[in-house]
Design an enzyme around this catalytic site. Structure first.
Site, short mmCIF file in Angstrom:
data_model
loop_
_atom_site.label_atom_id
_atom_site.label_comp_id
_atom_site.label_asym_id
_atom_site.label_seq_id
_atom_site.Cartn_x
_atom_site.Cartn_y
_atom_site.Cartn_z
N LYS A 120 0.84 -1.21 0.00
CA LYS A 120 0.00 0.00 0.00
C LYS A 120 0.87 1.25 0.00
CE LYS A 120 -1.76 1.91 3.65
NZ LYS A 120 -2.49 2.21 4.90
N ASP A 139 -6.50 1.31 1.49
CA ASP A 139 -6.52 1.58 2.92
C ASP A 139 -7.90 1.23 3.46
OD1 ASP A 139 -8.15 3.54 1.91
OD2 ASP A 139 -6.84 5.21 2.46
#
Length: 211
Positions: A120, A139
């Site tokens: 991420k 997220d």
């Protein structure tokens, strides 16, 4: 969800949030690396309140590598998990200096070889620093909205990302995380969603089940 519906969803979010961009403040590639690390389990707002003093103290990657661990922990204490984050920041700085000649790398494999940088984070760094959108940073907001709209049934961020990559054309990848984050913060709030004013309510399974 059909591809055309997914594209319509993103286009509606673009209208709702025309200014959706990365919320973290930074001026150099490594400052973003640090800010992204600090944002784990912490709000971007808190990170942005913490980094001015940190970036004033550490103005080069060498400064991050050489700063006393206790001093670094004290500087980033407000962001939580400060002991682990401080250790990763120092090690990451050393890795960039030793393995990449002091330049933040720009590929997924290279970035994820750095301490404290997962997929991420790497997606965020690649997009914001280098303008490379090969993946999508998933997220808590992106996962929640993807699940609610049927873009993905997966719970693991990596699997949610793979579902999103299958359905969205490449030209949309750079916008998806920003739009989902802004929508998650402003409308699709986890504990008190503003469903009646949601611009993508037609795609939301939760909204449809209530109405």
């Amino acid at each position: 969800m059909k591809k055309q519906d997914a594209i319509t969803l993103i286009e509606l979010l673009k209208i709702s949030y025309p200014d959706a961009t990365c919320s973290l403040d930074f001026t150099t590639p490594f400052e973003l690396v640090v800010a992204v690390m600090l944002s784990a389990q912490c709000t971007d707002e808190r990170v942005n309140q913490t980094t001015p003093a940190l970036f004033l103290r550490c103005q080069t990657i060498e400064d991050f590598a050489n700063i006393d661990l206790a001093e670094l922990e004290n500087l980033i204490h407000p962001c939580g998990f400060y002991k682990n984050k401080a250790k990763n920041i120092k090690l990451c700085a050393k890795q960039v200096l030793e393995n990449f000649h002091g330049e933040v790398p720009h590929t997924m494999d290279e970035l994820t070889s750095l301490a404290g940088v997962g997929r991420k984070s790497a997606n965020v760094i690649m997009l914001e620093v280098f303008g490379i959108a090969e993946g999508i940073a998933v997220d808590t907001h992106a996962k929640r909205i993807s699940n609610l709209t049927g873009l993905s049934k997966e719970k693991m961020p990596e699997k949610v990302e793979q579902d999103l990559l299958k359905i969205f054309p490449k030209e949309y990848l750079k916008d998806i995380n920003h739009l989902f984050v802004w929508h998650g913060r402003n409308t699709c709030v986890a504990r008190s969603p503003k469903c009646n004013t949601c611009s993508i309510q037609q795609f939301c399974k939760s909204y449809q089940s209530k109405n």
